[in-house]
Write an enzyme that holds these catalytic residues in place. Structure first.
Site, PDB file in Angstrom:
ATOM      1  N   ALA A   1      -7.563  57.573  46.786  1.00  9.45           N
ATOM      2  CA  ALA A   1      -6.540  57.544  47.852  1.00  9.45           C
ATOM      3  C   ALA A   1      -6.644  58.775  48.743  1.00  9.45           C
ATOM      4  CB  ALA A   1      -5.140  57.435  47.250  1.00  9.45           C
TER       5      ALA A   1
ATOM      6  N   ASP B   1      -5.687  57.238  41.136  1.00  3.82           N
ATOM      7  CA  ASP B   1      -5.362  58.424  41.933  1.00  3.82           C
ATOM      8  C   ASP B   1      -3.950  58.880  41.581  1.00  3.82           C
ATOM      9  OD1 ASP B   1      -6.516  59.590  44.934  1.00  3.82           O
ATOM     10  OD2 ASP B   1      -4.471  60.079  44.318  1.00  3.82           O
TER      11      ASP B   1
ATOM     12  N   THR C   1     -20.024  69.424  45.964  1.00  2.00           N
ATOM     13  CA  THR C   1     -20.062  70.035  47.285  1.00  2.00           C
ATOM     14  C   THR C   1     -21.207  71.038  47.426  1.00  2.00           C
ATOM     15  OG1 THR C   1     -18.837  71.572  48.708  1.00  2.00           O
ATOM     16  CG2 THR C   1     -18.308  71.630  46.391  1.00  2.00           C
ATOM     17  N   ASP C   2     -21.682  71.216  48.660  1.00  2.04           N
ATOM     18  CA  ASP C   2     -22.695  72.249  48.905  1.00  2.04           C
ATOM     19  C   ASP C   2     -22.107  73.655  48.753  1.00  2.04           C
ATOM     20  OD1 ASP C   2     -21.110  72.290  51.190  1.00  2.04           O
ATOM     21  OD2 ASP C   2     -22.773  72.390  52.607  1.00  2.04           O
ATOM     22  N   GLU C   3     -20.764  73.742  48.692  1.00  2.00           N
ATOM     23  CA  GLU C   3     -20.135  75.069  48.588  1.00  2.00           C
ATOM     24  C   GLU C   3     -20.444  75.764  47.261  1.00  2.00           C
ATOM     25  OE1 GLU C   3     -16.120  75.366  50.074  1.00  2.00           O
ATOM     26  OE2 GLU C   3     -16.429  73.681  51.428  1.00  2.00           O
TER      27      GLU C   3
ATOM     28  N   TYR D   1     -12.057  77.150  44.503  1.00  2.00           N
ATOM     29  CA  TYR D   1     -12.444  75.754  44.736  1.00  2.00           C
ATOM     30  C   TYR D   1     -13.909  75.542  44.367  1.00  2.00           C
ATOM     31  CZ  TYR D   1     -14.293  71.731  47.249  1.00  2.00           C
ATOM     32  OH  TYR D   1     -14.979  70.575  47.560  1.00  2.00           O
TER      33      TYR D   1
ATOM     34  N   LYS E   1     -15.719  73.528  41.189  1.00  2.00           N
ATOM     35  CA  LYS E   1     -16.648  72.409  41.394  1.00  2.00           C
ATOM     36  C   LYS E   1     -18.000  72.702  40.727  1.00  2.00           C
ATOM     37  CE  LYS E   1     -16.075  69.150  43.573  1.00  2.00           C
ATOM     38  NZ  LYS E   1     -15.466  67.810  43.235  1.00  2.00           N
TER      39      LYS E   1
ATOM     40  N   ASN F   1     -17.895  77.144  64.220  1.00  2.00           N
ATOM     41  CA  ASN F   1     -16.519  76.627  64.322  1.00  2.00           C
ATOM     42  C   ASN F   1     -15.986  76.682  65.755  1.00  2.00           C
ATOM     43  OD1 ASN F   1     -16.459  76.181  61.577  1.00  2.00           O
ATOM     44  ND2 ASN F   1     -15.475  78.139  61.093  1.00  2.00           N
TER      45      ASN F   1
HETATM   46  P1  NAD Z   1      -8.842  64.906  49.163  1.00  2.00           P
HETATM   47  O1  NAD Z   1      -8.094  66.146  48.822  1.00  2.00           O
HETATM   48  O2  NAD Z   1      -8.608  64.226  50.474  1.00  2.00           O
HETATM   49  O3  NAD Z   1      -8.598  63.799  48.034  1.00  2.00           O
HETATM   50  C1  NAD Z   1      -8.529  64.108  46.679  1.00  2.00           C
HETATM   51  C2  NAD Z   1      -7.821  62.963  45.984  1.00  2.00           C
HETATM   52  O4  NAD Z   1      -7.798  63.244  44.570  1.00  2.00           O
HETATM   53  C3  NAD Z   1      -6.369  62.799  46.423  1.00  2.00           C
HETATM   54  O5  NAD Z   1      -6.117  61.443  46.729  1.00  2.00           O
HETATM   55  C4  NAD Z   1      -5.562  63.243  45.217  1.00  2.00           C
HETATM   56  O6  NAD Z   1      -4.311  62.565  45.082  1.00  2.00           O
HETATM   57  C5  NAD Z   1      -6.514  62.928  44.074  1.00  2.00           C
HETATM   58  N1  NAD Z   1      -6.274  63.720  42.862  1.00  2.00           N
HETATM   59  C6  NAD Z   1      -6.074  65.073  42.788  1.00  2.00           C
HETATM   60  N2  NAD Z   1      -5.879  65.447  41.513  1.00  2.00           N
HETATM   61  C7  NAD Z   1      -5.987  64.311  40.763  1.00  2.00           C
HETATM   62  C8  NAD Z   1      -5.901  64.050  39.363  1.00  2.00           C
HETATM   63  N3  NAD Z   1      -5.673  65.052  38.484  1.00  2.00           N
HETATM   64  N4  NAD Z   1      -6.062  62.785  38.933  1.00  2.00           N
HETATM   65  C9  NAD Z   1      -6.283  61.769  39.830  1.00  2.00           C
HETATM   66  N5  NAD Z   1      -6.361  61.957  41.145  1.00  2.00           N
HETATM   67  C10 NAD Z   1      -6.210  63.217  41.610  1.00  2.00           C
HETATM   68  O7  NAD Z   1     -10.381  65.279  49.007  1.00  2.00           O
HETATM   69  P2  NAD Z   1     -11.658  64.695  49.764  1.00  2.00           P
HETATM   70  O8  NAD Z   1     -11.909  65.519  50.964  1.00  2.00           O
HETATM   71  O9  NAD Z   1     -11.543  63.230  49.861  1.00  2.00           O
HETATM   72  O10 NAD Z   1     -12.797  65.077  48.706  1.00  2.00           O
HETATM   73  C11 NAD Z   1     -13.190  64.151  47.682  1.00  2.00           C
HETATM   74  C12 NAD Z   1     -14.241  64.804  46.809  1.00  2.00           C
HETATM   75  O11 NAD Z   1     -15.350  65.203  47.609  1.00  2.00           O
HETATM   76  C13 NAD Z   1     -13.750  66.061  46.103  1.00  2.00           C
HETATM   77  O12 NAD Z   1     -14.284  66.078  44.803  1.00  2.00           O
HETATM   78  C14 NAD Z   1     -14.326  67.200  46.935  1.00  2.00           C
HETATM   79  O13 NAD Z   1     -14.562  68.342  46.137  1.00  2.00           O
HETATM   80  C15 NAD Z   1     -15.626  66.582  47.414  1.00  2.00           C
HETATM   81  N6  NAD Z   1     -16.114  67.117  48.698  1.00  2.00           N
HETATM   82  C16 NAD Z   1     -15.361  67.036  49.831  1.00  2.00           C
HETATM   83  C17 NAD Z   1     -15.864  67.526  51.042  1.00  2.00           C
HETATM   84  C18 NAD Z   1     -15.101  67.398  52.327  1.00  2.00           C
HETATM   85  O14 NAD Z   1     -15.622  67.789  53.380  1.00  2.00           O
HETATM   86  N7  NAD Z   1     -13.892  66.857  52.352  1.00  2.00           N
HETATM   87  C19 NAD Z   1     -17.130  68.124  51.088  1.00  2.00           C
HETATM   88  C20 NAD Z   1     -17.857  68.209  49.901  1.00  2.00           C
HETATM   89  C21 NAD Z   1     -17.351  67.693  48.726  1.00  2.00           C
HETATM   90  P1  TYD Z   2     -12.376  73.604  56.076  1.00  2.00           P
HETATM   91  O1  TYD Z   2     -12.159  72.355  56.871  1.00  2.00           O
HETATM   92  O2  TYD Z   2     -11.235  74.185  55.309  1.00  2.00           O
HETATM   93  O3  TYD Z   2     -13.632  73.307  55.125  1.00  2.00           O
HETATM   94  P2  TYD Z   2     -14.481  74.330  54.167  1.00  2.00           P
HETATM   95  O4  TYD Z   2     -13.755  75.610  54.063  1.00  2.00           O
HETATM   96  O5  TYD Z   2     -14.483  73.582  52.878  1.00  2.00           O
HETATM   97  O6  TYD Z   2     -15.808  74.451  54.819  1.00  2.00           O
HETATM   98  O7  TYD Z   2     -12.923  74.739  57.055  1.00  2.00           O
HETATM   99  C1  TYD Z   2     -14.090  74.521  57.841  1.00  2.00           C
HETATM  100  C2  TYD Z   2     -14.376  75.793  58.602  1.00  2.00           C
HETATM  101  O8  TYD Z   2     -13.301  76.028  59.533  1.00  2.00           O
HETATM  102  C3  TYD Z   2     -14.413  77.039  57.724  1.00  2.00           C
HETATM  103  O9  TYD Z   2     -15.401  77.929  58.235  1.00  2.00           O
HETATM  104  C4  TYD Z   2     -13.029  77.649  57.886  1.00  2.00           C
HETATM  105  C5  TYD Z   2     -12.659  77.276  59.312  1.00  2.00           C
HETATM  106  N1  TYD Z   2     -11.198  77.096  59.546  1.00  2.00           N
HETATM  107  C6  TYD Z   2     -10.561  77.822  60.579  1.00  2.00           C
HETATM  108  O10 TYD Z   2     -11.187  78.614  61.304  1.00  2.00           O
HETATM  109  N2  TYD Z   2      -9.212  77.646  60.766  1.00  2.00           N
HETATM  110  C7  TYD Z   2      -8.466  76.794  59.992  1.00  2.00           C
HETATM  111  O11 TYD Z   2      -7.236  76.702  60.198  1.00  2.00           O
HETATM  112  C8  TYD Z   2      -9.146  76.043  58.965  1.00  2.00           C
HETATM  113  C9  TYD Z   2      -8.389  75.086  58.098  1.00  2.00           C
HETATM  114  C10 TYD Z   2     -10.506  76.225  58.791  1.00  2.00           C
END
Ligand code: NAD
Ligand code: TYD
Length: 348
Positions: free
Chosen positions: A12, A41, A133-135, A158, A162, A259
């Protein structure tokens, strides 16, 4: 995809919900033998049933609210639904929140992963995919890209949580021969992304004529990946990736933007003035640059990103323009507490 019954945890949230929608709506022939998708979720602040709206009509789909750490619930679900594949997206996912509350990241991202992994193995789930994640690789200087063998060097709670989860998944493969594997993707963008992340926060702030808080000098670089490109990569790895392996998934070199360039482009698409931009105190431990070498998944599975960042960004801004109700509801609720706590002194 011989009779796949897939559990998507965290489905979700942003990426999970896009993946499920893409999987159920796409006409790709390889989806034909997908029997069922079950989303588990917890619906934390980031989870939103509205992200899955429209899918309840599909006989192939079921939503269950619950925690990946709830052993009784997960065990029953795996059994009752006859789950063959697990894709774990569930996580605490926002770096800034991990600065304020690292422990919840340990609980969901590390403990949660181990619980899910144990139970999947015990239930005879054929394949377990960890979405990472690549982080986990930390920060790059001006040159180079992350490869799968780049040493782990996470900067935040974070990314450290991961990285820990990735190691537990890979160790489970090595110890038990379990059919588990890991994907590591770069920054995703697209519809339904929670407006705490850069792109949706800045688009929605601009639409409200609020300031856009750019951290530091704005020259940090991220590698932007459209969420649909990511979905395609996840399916490819789920079906044909090799057990015990890590697959990097990233944006193409043209999608590696500072950014400040992303910020200016958003303002320009919306016809808003650059004066909305505000340089603020930097994020603690802010990684300078991410860039991903995705030649392994390209060579083994034929995947590469297709959506050009400029096009994808424009489509995404358009989506937020047309779905104001979705984000206005979020921004008027619980999220404002975090926004006040994290940004008020920066924007004062
Ligand atoms: P998000 O925060 O939008 O979604 C996370 C979901 O996990 C939410 O729906 C939340 O309710 C659910 N959740 C949290 N704790 C839970 C638990 N204990 N049990 C069940 N559900 C739970 O995150 P996202 O951006 O969709 O990321 C999804 C995955 O991809 C994550 O593992 C994140 O580390 C990874 N990821 C995301 C990005 C990105 O750019 N968003 C990049 C690299 C990796
Ligand atoms: P974010 O979307 O939080 O992703 P991540 O930190 O996982 O890469 O941030 C993306 C980039 O944008 C990161 O370099 C931090 C910057 N950022 C800002 O400059 N201002 C903001 O308010 C946020 C949320 C992020």
């Amino acid at each position: 995809m011989g009779n796949m019954r897939l559990l998507v945890t965290g489905g979700a949230g942003f990426i999970g919900s896009n993946f499920v929608r893409w999987l159920l709506n796409s006409d790709d022939a390889s989806h034909a033998s997908l029997e069922k998708v079950v989303v588990l979720d917890l619906l934390t602040y980031a989870g939103n049933l509205a992200n899955l709206s429209g899918l309840d009509q599909s006989g192939k789909f079921r939503f269950v609210r619950g925690d990946i750490r709830d052993e009784a619930l997960v065990t029953e679900l795996l059994q009752v639904e006859g789950i063959t594949h697990v894709a774990n997206f569930a996580a605490e996912s926002h770096v800034d929140r991990s600065i304020l509350d690292p422990l919840s990241f340990v609980r969901t991202n590390i403990e949660g992963t181990q619980v899910l992994l144990n139970l999947s193995r015990a239930a005879g789930v054929t394949r377990y995919l960890q979405i990472s994640t690549d982080e986990v690789y930390g920060s790059l200087g001006a040159e180079g890209r992350f490869v799968e063998t780049t040493p782990l060097d996470p900067s935040s709670a974070y990314s450290a949580s991961k990285a820990s989860a990735d190691l537990l998944v890979l160790a489970c493969h090595r110890t038990h021969g379990y059919n588990a594997l890991v994907t590591r993707c770069s920054n995703n963008y697209g519809p339904y992304q929670f407006p705490e992340k850069l792109i949706p926060l800045f688009v929605t702030n601009a639409l409200e004529d609020k300031q856009l808080p750019v951290y530091g000098d704005g020259k940090n670089v991220r590698s932007w990946l459209h969420v649909d490109d990511h979905s395609r990569a996840i399916l490819a790895v789920l079906l044909n990736g090799r057990a015990g392996e890590v697959y990097n998934i990233g944006g193409s070199p043209e999608a590696e933007w500072e950014n400040i360039r992303v910020t200016r482009e958003i303002l320009s698409i919306l016809g808003k003035p650059d004066s909305l931009m505000r340089y603020v105190e930097d994020r603690l431990g802010h990684d300078r640059r991410y860039a991903v070498d995705y030649s392994k998944i390209k060579a083994e599975l034929g995947w590469e990103p297709k959506v050009r960042f400029e096009d994808g960004l424009r489509m995404t801004v358009e989506w937020y323009l047309q779905n104001r109700q979705w984000w206005a509801t979020i921004k008027s609720g619980e999220y404002m507490k975090f926004y006040e706590q994290y940004y008020s002194h920066r924007l004062a």
